[in-house]
Design a protein around this motif. Structure first.
Motif, short mmCIF file in Angstrom:
data_model
loop_
_atom_site.label_atom_id
_atom_site.label_comp_id
_atom_site.label_asym_id
_atom_site.label_seq_id
_atom_site.Cartn_x
_atom_site.Cartn_y
_atom_site.Cartn_z
N PHE A 436 0.69 -1.16 -0.28
CA PHE A 436 -0.13 -0.10 -0.08
C PHE A 436 0.78 1.30 0.10
O PHE A 436 1.79 1.35 0.87
CB PHE A 436 -1.03 -0.06 1.06
CG PHE A 436 -1.76 1.20 1.16
CD1 PHE A 436 -2.60 1.44 0.30
CD2 PHE A 436 -1.73 2.06 2.43
CE1 PHE A 436 -3.37 2.56 0.46
CE2 PHE A 436 -2.44 3.13 2.45
CZ PHE A 436 -3.27 3.48 1.37
N LYS A 441 -2.48 5.87 -2.59
CA LYS A 441 -3.51 5.35 -1.82
C LYS A 441 -3.90 4.08 -2.41
O LYS A 441 -5.23 3.95 -2.66
CB LYS A 441 -4.66 6.31 -1.58
CG LYS A 441 -4.53 7.45 -0.97
CD LYS A 441 -5.48 8.51 -0.73
CE LYS A 441 -5.26 9.47 0.42
NZ LYS A 441 -4.06 10.00 0.82
N ARG A 501 -17.46 4.28 4.62
CA ARG A 501 -16.02 4.03 4.11
C ARG A 501 -16.08 3.19 2.99
O ARG A 501 -16.58 2.14 2.88
CB ARG A 501 -15.09 3.53 5.24
CG ARG A 501 -13.74 3.59 4.89
CD ARG A 501 -12.89 2.88 6.20
NE ARG A 501 -11.47 2.60 5.83
CZ ARG A 501 -10.48 3.44 5.68
NH1 ARG A 501 -10.68 4.58 6.25
NH2 ARG A 501 -9.33 3.16 5.40
N ILE A 503 -14.16 1.71 -0.66
CA ILE A 503 -12.73 1.21 -1.30
C ILE A 503 -13.17 0.93 -2.37
O ILE A 503 -14.27 0.32 -2.71
CB ILE A 503 -12.00 0.20 -0.31
CG1 ILE A 503 -10.77 0.46 -0.74
CG2 ILE A 503 -12.64 -1.17 -0.60
CD1 ILE A 503 -9.89 -0.47 0.42
N THR A 555 -7.75 13.23 7.88
CA THR A 555 -7.65 11.80 7.64
C THR A 555 -7.44 11.62 6.21
O THR A 555 -7.47 12.43 5.18
CB THR A 555 -9.23 11.21 7.86
OG1 THR A 555 -9.50 9.82 7.41
CG2 THR A 555 -10.29 12.19 7.27
N GLY A 556 -7.16 10.37 5.70
CA GLY A 556 -6.75 10.00 4.42
C GLY A 556 -7.97 9.51 3.73
O GLY A 556 -8.12 9.20 2.59
P1 ADP Z 1 -7.66 6.74 6.82
O1 ADP Z 1 -7.20 5.47 7.52
O2 ADP Z 1 -7.53 7.78 7.87
O3 ADP Z 1 -8.74 6.57 6.01
P2 ADP Z 1 -5.13 6.34 5.41
O4 ADP Z 1 -4.07 7.38 4.88
O5 ADP Z 1 -4.57 5.17 6.02
O6 ADP Z 1 -6.30 7.07 6.13
O7 ADP Z 1 -5.71 5.65 3.98
C1 ADP Z 1 -6.07 6.55 2.96
C2 ADP Z 1 -7.16 5.76 2.21
O8 ADP Z 1 -6.34 4.75 1.40
C3 ADP Z 1 -8.08 5.04 2.80
O9 ADP Z 1 -9.09 5.89 2.96
C4 ADP Z 1 -8.26 3.94 2.05
O10 ADP Z 1 -9.39 4.48 0.78
C5 ADP Z 1 -7.05 3.66 1.21
N1 ADP Z 1 -6.48 2.50 1.66
C6 ADP Z 1 -6.04 2.39 3.06
N2 ADP Z 1 -5.66 1.33 3.50
C7 ADP Z 1 -5.67 0.55 2.43
C8 ADP Z 1 -5.35 -0.83 1.74
N3 ADP Z 1 -4.64 -1.46 2.72
N4 ADP Z 1 -5.35 -1.35 0.90
C9 ADP Z 1 -5.82 -0.32 -0.10
N5 ADP Z 1 -6.61 0.89 0.02
C10 ADP Z 1 -6.30 1.23 1.33
#
Ligand code: ADP
Ligand code: MG
Length: 905
Positions: A436, A441, A501, A503, A555-556
Motif C-alpha cells: 500500500f 492510496k 467508508r 474502497i 484523515t486519508g
Molecule cells: P485513513 O485510515 O484515515 O482513511 P489512510 O491514509 O490510512 O487514511 O488511508 C487513505 C485511504 O487509502 C483510505 O481511505 C483508503 O481508501 C485507502 N486505503 C487504506 N488502506 C488501504 C489498503 N490496505 N489497501 C487499499 N487501500 C487502502
C-alpha cells in the motif's frame, strides 16, 4: 562460534551464518538463545539511567542546606552545646532520609515508567516466526523486518525485498538507503554497507530479514551512545525550572538571613545565637525540596496516565500536554472503532447489500436474494477483495484474525460466501505484491493464473477509478469514458455521505508480472464498509471543548465519510468546513494569503490528506500560536509527530517508527484517552503549583517572623532548632500530599494554560507574600499577647509562637485551593494524603511539646492552658483570612464575568 565477527558485510551470507552457528531459514533453538544470552547479556544500550541508590544518597549531600546544617552542628559542638549539636545532626539525618527515600521512589518510579515502552521484534526461532522483546535478541537470531519497524540489532541481511532504511540517526543522511544482500568490500563506510540494517534505524519500505551480528553496546548505535553517554539527561524542564527558581531564591534568602543576624547582634543578642538563627533561617527559606517533590508528582501523574492507557515517552511532554490548545486527530481507529464490516458492493449494474451472519454472507439486490455464484461481477468483487489482501483470518479455531480491519472484513465477506483465500490462492498463486502506497492510496497483488497474470488492485475510489478505462459487468468488460468515471465518483460520494467508508476494487490480466499495476484497469466494484463511531468519542469531544481545546480531524479518507463522522462525533460546528486533498496538495502555509490561512485555521476536517501535508498543517497551526497535539501511525507521520508539540502514536495500529517519534503512545488507540491524559497533565502542573505556593508561603512567614521580631527588638520568637524542625520535618508532608492530589473536578473546564507562563506567576507571588505575612502577623500577635498580656515567661511565649506557627502552617494547606472551588469541598479536602499528613504532623508537634526529652532539646516548655488556647485560636486566623480572601476573589471574578457577559449580550 566466532565471537569476533569483523566486517560481516564483507562476507557472504553463508559465511556469516556459519560463523554465528545459525540458519537463516530456521533460526536458533531456545536452548541456544539461553546460552548466548548468558554470554552476551541483554540487547540493550547500557544507559546510565538506572541510578544506583548510592548515587541518590550522594545526591542528598549536594545541597547547600546540608552544609549549612553541618556548619551549625559544628558550631554547637564548638560552643559546648552537645545536646543541640546532636539534635541538629538528627535533623540532618532525618532530612537526608526523607530526601533519599523520596528521590529513590521518584527515580525508580520513573524508570519503571520508561520501561513500559518496550520494543517488540519479530524473529525466526526453531523454524517459526515469533514476536519477542527486543531485549532478548542474541547474536545469531534471525530478525524479520517490515516497513514501519525500528531495527533492533545490527543485522547482516539475508533477504531484502524493496527494503529501504532511514539511517539518518547514524549517518545524518536523510534519504533512505536501498538495501540488498550481496556483500561489499571490507573498507566500505557505514552509509554504504547496503547489506546491513543497523540497530535504531527505521525501515521505511519493503520487507527483509537478517542475522543479528551485534547486539546491545556492540552495535554501531551502542558505540555512538557510549560516546555520547550522559549527554541526554532525563530531568524534565519542569524540574529544571523549579531548580532555577530555588537557586534564585538562595541569594536573596542568605542576604535576608545575614541581615537578620546582623540586626540581632546590633540589638544585643548573643553572637553565637544569632549566627545559628541566621543559619536556621537560611535553611528554612531555601526551597531545595521542590525538584524532588516535583519528580514525585510527575511520576505519580504519569502512572495515572499509564493506568488510563496513555504512556508518556518523554518527561518534558507531560507539562506541554496540559497546555495543549489544539488536537489534530485521525479518524479511523481513533474516532471510530476500526471494527469494519462490509455492508455492500456497488457494481456496474446496481447496488448489492451484504450481511454477514454467523460467518456466512448473504447478498441481496433490492429485495431479492442474490447468489454470488451466479452473479459474475459480484463473484469477482469478492475474490479480488480476498486476493489483494495482506490480512489473515486465523485458523478458525480460536486464533485471532490479524491485519488491517478493512482487509479482514473483505476476507470475512468472501469466506462467508464460500470463497476462502486458500481456495482462491490454489488457482491464482500470488507472485508479487505492491505494498500500500499512502501517496497513491492503492495497493496491488499479482497472481499467476491459466493464461498469464492477474493483477488485483484495491484503493481509495478516486485513485482507482482514475486508473480504470473499463468496468466489469455480468457479461464482461465494458469501456468507460470520462462521463462513466464521473458517474462512479458520484456513486462513491453518495455512499460516503452516509458515513460509509469506501474502497474500490479493480483488476486486469497481462502476459507479464512486471507491468505497472495502476494503469489500464477494469473497475470491479466499490465496497462499502461500516466503521462505527467509538461510543465515548462524543463525550470526549465535548470535554475537550469545555477545556478550551479545539479538535480537528485529519484523515486519508474521503471528505464525505469524514464529514459524516465529524458530525456524528460532535467535532464539527453546524456550518462545518472541510478541506480536501486537492486544495491541500500544493499548499504552502507560509505564503498562503491571509484569507486562506484563516479558512485553514478554522477548518474542522481535512480529508484525503497526503502524509507530507500533515507537517505543513502542524506548522501552520503552531505559527498561529497553537500548542498542537497530533496523532499518527505510519512511517510517513514521523516528521509531523516530531514537529507537533505532543506527538501521539497508536499503540495497536501504529508502526514502531511512529512510536519512536512520538511523545505519547495510546495503548488503546482511543481519542478519549488523549483527553484523559490531558486532564492528568493539567493536574500535575496544578499540584506542583500548589505545593510550591504552600512551601514558599510557609518559608516566607518564618523569615519574616524572626526578621521582624529581631528588628523590632523583641525576644527571638523561634529558636534555630525549632525552625529546622518545622521546615525539615513538618512542612514536608503536607507538601508531598499536595503533590499527589487527584485534581479538581473542574480542571477540564478551565482554558489551557499559556505555555510561557512561569510556575510562580505574579498572582501567585502575591499570594505567597500575603499568606506569609498573615501567618507571620498571627504568630507575632500570639507571641506578643503571650508575653505582655498573659505575662508568660519568654521561654513559654516561644512555645506559644512555635505552636501558633506550626498549626497555622498546617492549616495553610487549605489556603492553596483554587478560588472557584468550594470552601469545604475541594480537591484538598478530598485528598486523603492531606489528612494523613496533617495527622502525622499533629502527632509530631504533640511529641515535640509533650515528650520531655524532645521538648527540652527543642526548647519548648509547656505554657499555661491559656497559652495553648491562644496558640490554637491564633493559628486559625491565617486560615480564616485566607478563605475569606478566596471567597472574595471568587465573588469578584464572577461579577467581572457577569459584567463581560452582559456587555457582550
Ligand atoms: P485513513 O485510515 O484515515 O482513511 P489512510 O491514509 O490510512 O487514511 O488511508 C487513505 C485511504 O487509502 C483510505 O481511505 C483508503 O481508501 C485507502 N486505503 C487504506 N488502506 C488501504 C489498503 N490496505 N489497501 C487499499 N487501500 C487502502
Ligand atoms: Mg489508515
Amino acid at each position: 562460534m566466532d565471537q569476533e565477527l569483523k566486517a560481516p558485510f564483507a562476507l557472504e551470507v553463508e559465511e556469516v551464518a556459519g560463523k554465528l552457528a545459525t540458519a537463516p531459514e530456521i533460526g536458533l533453538s531456545a536452548g541456544e538463545v539461553e546460552k548466548r544470552r548468558a554470554i552476551y547479556g541483554p540487547n540493550q544500550l547500557r544507559r546510565e539511567d538506572v541510578k544506583s541508590a548510592f548515587a541518590i544518597l550522594a545526591n542528598q549531600f549536594k545541597s547547600i542546606i546540608v552544609w549549612l546544617l553541618v556548619a551549625a552542628a559544628g558550631l554547637s559542638f564548638l560552643l559546648g552545646d552537645l545536646a543541640e549539636g546532636i539534635a541538629i545532626a538528627v535533623v540532618l539525618v532525618l532530612n537526608g532520609a526523607i530526601g533519599f527515600f523520596t528521590e529513590l521512589r521518584a527515580v525508580r518510579s520513573m524508570e519503571a515508567l520508561m520501561r513500559l515502552t518496550e520494543v517488540r521484534t519479530r524473529v525466526r526461532r526453531e523454524g517459526m516466526l515469533r514476536e519477542v522483546n527486543a531485549h532478548d535478541l542474541v547474536p545469531g537470531d534471525i530478525v524479520v523486518l517490515e516497513a514501519g519497524d525500528i531495527v533492533t540489532a545490527d543485522l547482516r541481511l539475508v533477504e531484502a525485498s524493496n527494503l529501504r532504511c532511514d539511517e539518518s540517526l547514524l549517518t545524518g543522511e536523510s534519504v533512505p538507503v536501498t538495501k540488498s544482500v550481496s556483500s561489499v568490500a571490507a573498507d566500505t563506510i557505514i552509509g554504504d554497507r547496503v547489506n546491513m540494517a543497523f540497530s535504531g534505524t527505521a525501515v521505511t519500505q519493503g520487507t527483509g530479514a537478517g542475522i543479528a551480528v551485534a547486539t546491545g553496546m556492540e552495535t554501531e548505535l551502542g558505540r555512538i551512545s557510549a560516546l555520547a553517554q550522559t549527554a541526554d539527561s532525563d530531568i524534565s524542564p519542569l524540574e529544571r525550572r523549579l531548580d532555577r527558581l530555588g537557586r534564585r531564591l538562595v541569594w536573596l534568602t542568605l542576604a535576608l538571613a545575614a541581615l537578620t543576624s546582623l540586626a540581632g547582634i546590633l540589638r544585643g543578642h548573643a553572637v553565637a545565637d544569632m549566627i545559628q538563627t541566621g543559619v536556621a533561617l537560611a535553611v528554612a527559606a531555601i526551597p531545595e525540596g521542590l525538584p524532588v517533590v516535583a519528580t514525585l508528582s510527575l511520576a505519580r501523574g504519569m502512572w495515572r496516565m499509564a493506568a488510563r492507557n496513555a504512556i508518556m515517552t518523554r518527561l518534558s511532554s507531560v507539562e506541554t500536554l496540559g497546555a495543549t490548545t489544539l488536537i489534530v486527530t485521525d479518524k479511523t481507529g481513533t474516532l471510530t472503532e476500526n471494527r469494519m464490516t462490509v455492508t455492500g458492493y456497488l457494481l456496474a449494474e446496481g447496488d448489492v447489500k451484504a450481511e454477514n451472519r454467523d460467518g456466512s454472507t448473504g447478498f441481496s439486490a433490492g429485495s431479492s436474494p442474490l447468489d454470488p455464484g451466479e452473479d459474475a461481477a459480484l463473484g469477482w468483487a469478492l475474490s479480488i477483495g480476498a486476493l489483494c489482501n495482506t490480512a489473515g483470518l486465523g485458523d478458525g479455531s480460536g486464533a485471532a484474525a490479524t491485519g488491517d480491519p478493512m482487509e479482514i472484513a473483505l476476507l470475512k465477506a468472501a469466506s462467508g460466501a464460500g470463497m476462502s483465500r486458500a481456495a482462491l490462492e490454489e488457482r491464482s498463486r500470488e507472485v508479487k505484491r505492491h505494498a500500500f502506497d499512502p501517496d497513491r492510496k492503492m495497493m496491488a497483488t499479482v497472481h499467476a493464473c491459466d493464461h498469464g497474470f492477474l493483477y488485483a488492485v484495491k484503493g481509495a475510489p478516486e485513485a482507482v477509478i482514475e486508473a480504470c478505462d473499463a468496468e466489469l459487468t455480468g457479461e464482461g468488460e465494458r469501456a468507460v469514458d470520462d462521463a462513466g468515471r464521473e458517474r462512479w465518483i458520484e456513486r462513491n460520494s453518495r455512499a460516503a455521505k452516509d458515513g460509509l467508508r469506501l474502497i474500490a476494487l479493480a483488476m486486469k490480466t497481462a502476459k507479464s508480472d512486471a507491468e505497472s499495476p495502476y494503469e489500464g484497469l477494469t473497475l470491479v466494484a466499490l465496497v462499502c464498509f461500516l466503521d462505527p463511531l467509538r461510543k465515548d468519542v462524543p463525550d470526549a469531544i465535548r470535554a475537550s471543548r469545555e477545556a478550551g481545546v479545539r479538535v480537528v480531524m485529519l484523515t486519508g479518507d474521503h471528505a464525505e465519510t469524514a464529514a459524516n463522522i465529524a458530525k456524528q462525533s460532535g467535532l464539527a460546528s453546524p456550518e462545518m468546513s472541510v478541506f480536501a486533498g486537492r486544495e491541500l496538495a500544493d499548499l504552502d502555509p507560509q505564503s498562503a494569503d491571509p484569507q486562506l490561512r484563516r479558512r485553514l485555521l478554522e477548518a474542522d476536517v481535512f480529508a484525503r490528506v497526503a502524509p507530507d501535508t500533515k507537517l505543513k498543517l502542524v506548522k501552520l497551526f503552531q505559527d498561529s500560536g497553537h500548542v498542537v497535539a497530533m496523532t499518527g501511525d505510519g512511517v510517513n507521520d514521523a516528521p509531523a509527530l516530531r514537529k507537533a508539540d505532543i506527538g501521539i502514536a497508536m499503540g495497536q495500529r501504529g508502526t514502531q517508527v511512529a512510536r519512536e517519534a512520538a511523545d505519547m503512545v495510546l495503548k488503546d488507540d482511543a481519542f478519549s484517552t488523549i483527553i484523559a491524559a490531558m486532564r492528568q497533565g493539567r493536574i500535575i502542573f496544578e499540584n506542583i503549583r500548589k505545593f510550591v505556593v504552600y512551601l514558599m508561603s510557609c518559608n516566607v512567614s518564618e523569615v519574616l517572623l524572626v526578621g521582624i521580631a529581631v528588628g523590632a527588638g523583641l525576644p527571638v520568637p523561634l529558636l534555630p532548632l525549632q525552625i529546622l524542625f518545622l521546615n525539615l520535618v513538618t512542612d514536608v508532608f503536607p507538601a508531598f500530599a499536595l503533590g499527589l492530589g487527584r485534581g479538581e473536578e473542574d480542571v477540564m473546564r478551565q482554558p489551557p494554560r499559556d505555555p510561557r507562563e512561569p510556575i510562580v506567576d505574579g498572582k501567585r507571588w502575591l499570594l505567597i507574600g500575603a499568606l506569609g505575612v498573615t501567618i507571620m502577623a498571627a504568630t507575632l500577635g500570639a507571641f506578643a499577647v503571650a508575653l505582655f498580656e498573659l505575662g508568660l515567661e519568654p521561654a513559654e511565649a516561644v512555645t506559644v509562637a512555635f505552636l501558633t506557627l506550626a498549626l497555622a502552617q498546617l492549616w495553610n494547606v487549605f489556603n492553596v485551593r483554587r478560588a472557584s472551588q468550594g470552601v469545604f469541598s475541594n480537591d484538598i479536602t478530598r485528598n486523603p494524603y492531606v489528612w494523613g499528613a496533617l495527622g502525622l504532623c499533629l502527632g509530631l508537634i504533640a511529641l515535640a511539646l509533650y515528650h520531655p526529652g524532645l521538648s527540652s532539646i527543642l526548647g519548648l516548655p509547656l505554657p499555661s492552658a491559656a497559652g495553648l488556647l491562644l496558640a490554637g485560636v491564633m493559628s486559625l486566623v491565617p486560615l480564616i483570612a485566607g478563605q475569606a480572601g478566596l471567597i472574595l476573589s471568587s465573588a469578584f471574578r464572577s461579577r467581572a464575568a457577569a459584567k463581560i457577559e452582559s456587555s457582550s449580550a
